[in-house]
Design a protein around this motif. Structure first.
Motif, PDB file in Angstrom:
ATOM      1  N   UNK A 124       0.858  -1.182   0.000  1.00 13.10           N
ATOM      2  CA  UNK A 124       0.000   0.000   0.000  1.00 13.10           C
ATOM      3  C   UNK A 124       0.895   1.233   0.000  1.00 13.10           C
ATOM      4  N   UNK A 125       0.575   2.183  -0.871  1.00 16.36           N
ATOM      5  CA  UNK A 125       1.308   3.447  -0.900  1.00 16.36           C
ATOM      6  C   UNK A 125       0.629   4.506  -0.049  1.00 16.36           C
ATOM      7  N   UNK A 126      -0.518   4.201   0.480  1.00 18.43           N
ATOM      8  CA  UNK A 126      -1.307   5.172   1.229  1.00 18.43           C
ATOM      9  C   UNK A 126      -0.491   5.813   2.350  1.00 18.43           C
ATOM     10  N   UNK A 127      -0.341   7.148   2.255  1.00 17.53           N
ATOM     11  CA  UNK A 127       0.370   7.905   3.279  1.00 17.53           C
ATOM     12  C   UNK A 127       1.886   7.777   3.247  1.00 17.53           C
ATOM     13  N   UNK A 128       2.433   7.019   2.301  1.00 17.42           N
ATOM     14  CA  UNK A 128       3.884   6.802   2.249  1.00 17.42           C
ATOM     15  C   UNK A 128       4.587   7.936   1.512  1.00 17.42           C
ATOM     16  N   UNK A 129       5.866   8.115   1.826  1.00 21.82           N
ATOM     17  CA  UNK A 129       6.748   9.045   1.102  1.00 21.82           C
ATOM     18  C   UNK A 129       7.628   8.194   0.191  1.00 21.82           C
ATOM     19  N   UNK A 130       7.730   8.582  -1.071  1.00 24.17           N
ATOM     20  CA  UNK A 130       8.426   7.781  -2.075  1.00 24.17           C
ATOM     21  C   UNK A 130       9.554   8.605  -2.686  1.00 24.17           C
ATOM     22  N   UNK A 131      10.693   7.966  -2.906  1.00 19.97           N
ATOM     23  CA  UNK A 131      11.826   8.577  -3.593  1.00 19.97           C
ATOM     24  C   UNK A 131      12.105   7.750  -4.833  1.00 19.97           C
ATOM     25  N   UNK A 132      12.015   8.374  -6.008  1.00 22.40           N
ATOM     26  CA  UNK A 132      12.368   7.679  -7.239  1.00 22.40           C
ATOM     27  C   UNK A 132      13.725   8.198  -7.704  1.00 22.40           C
ATOM     28  N   UNK A 133      14.717   7.323  -7.640  1.00 18.41           N
ATOM     29  CA  UNK A 133      16.080   7.670  -8.051  1.00 18.41           C
ATOM     30  C   UNK A 133      16.258   7.385  -9.536  1.00 18.41           C
ATOM     31  N   UNK A 134      16.929   8.304 -10.242  1.00 16.90           N
ATOM     32  CA  UNK A 134      17.120   8.126 -11.681  1.00 16.90           C
ATOM     33  C   UNK A 134      15.784   8.104 -12.395  1.00 16.90           C
ATOM     34  N   UNK A 135      14.931   9.080 -12.077  1.00 10.63           N
ATOM     35  CA  UNK A 135      13.522   9.024 -12.455  1.00 10.63           C
ATOM     36  C   UNK A 135      13.232   9.203 -13.936  1.00 10.63           C
ATOM     37  N   UNK A 136      13.982  10.021 -14.661  1.00 13.43           N
ATOM     38  CA  UNK A 136      13.653  10.255 -16.069  1.00 13.43           C
ATOM     39  C   UNK A 136      12.210  10.702 -16.220  1.00 13.43           C
ATOM     40  N   UNK A 137      11.376   9.855 -16.791  1.00  8.33           N
ATOM     41  CA  UNK A 137       9.962  10.166 -16.999  1.00  8.33           C
ATOM     42  C   UNK A 137       9.174  10.219 -15.685  1.00  8.33           C
ATOM     43  N   UNK A 138       9.651   9.514 -14.669  1.00 10.31           N
ATOM     44  CA  UNK A 138       8.990   9.526 -13.366  1.00 10.31           C
ATOM     45  C   UNK A 138       7.756   8.655 -13.270  1.00 10.31           C
ATOM     46  N   UNK A 139       7.590   7.703 -14.168  1.00 10.00           N
ATOM     47  CA  UNK A 139       6.360   6.907 -14.174  1.00 10.00           C
ATOM     48  C   UNK A 139       6.143   6.080 -12.907  1.00 10.00           C
ATOM     49  N   UNK A 140       7.147   5.386 -12.358  1.00  5.99           N
ATOM     50  CA  UNK A 140       6.895   4.677 -11.098  1.00  5.99           C
ATOM     51  C   UNK A 140       6.486   5.627  -9.963  1.00  5.99           C
TER      52      UNK A 140
END
Length: 175
Positions: free
Chosen positions: A111-127
């Motif tokens: 569950x992503x609810x309420x979580x903080x997410x870091x996308x490294x090497x994001x480019x398009x940032x889709x994840x």
């Protein structure tokens, strides 16, 4: 212009002195310095077109398209050591990651609810966009080049979220 407190974009590098390519032991140019890029710092000089990416179970995200020649003045290439590390290309691994995350969410294992997410090497940032659409409270995008964030990531985040979120939420995020 108001800044967006939900999305933070960073460009950073290793900053290690003596950065070497192990196959040649020849020093490479130093990586660009780390800088924070605000969501309001979209590149106005580069045209970013978007096209749909259809994933499983009816999920469609938008994928931006810009050229390395337009952004960096370089021929279309995936790698120029110390200058450009492929952030304008949509890597298939990011789509595979979204599919895996989507399956875990659907199975009730994530569950992503309420979580903080870091996308490294994001480019398009889709994840990262997927995580936000699944309820993440904040998503931080990081890439090797500030230019990738300004010309691709920010427009891509805005395109995906303006289509998926209510006007109330868009105002609250201060896009």
């Amino acid at each position: 212009m108001a800044t967006n407190s939900t999305f933070q974009l960073f460009s950073s590098s290793s900053g290690v002195s003596g950065f070497f390519d192990s196959s040649t032991e020849t020093p490479l140019p130093p990586p660009p310095p780390p800088v924070e890029v605000l969501s309001s710092e979209v590149s106005l000089n580069v045209i970013c077109s978007v096209e749909p990416v259809n994933l499983e179970d009816g999920l469609t995200l938008l994928k931006g398209r810009v050229s390395t020649k337009e952004v960096f003045g370089l021929p279309n290439s995936d790698l120029v050591p110390g200058v450009y590390e492929g952030g304008l290309k949509l890597w298939e691994g990011s789509l595979d990651l979204i599919k895996a995350l989507q399956a875990e969410v659907q199975n009730g294992h994530l569950s992503f609810s309420g979580k903080r997410v870091l996308e490294l090497g994001c480019g398009h940032g889709l994840p990262g966009i997927f995580a936000f659409l699944e309820g993440a409270s904040a998503v931080h995008f990081q890439d090797f080049n500030a230019e990738v964030l300004q010309s691709l990531t920010i427009p891509n985040v805005n395109a995906n979220l303006s289509e998926k979120l209510s006007p109330f939420y868009i105002k609250r995020c201060k896009f």
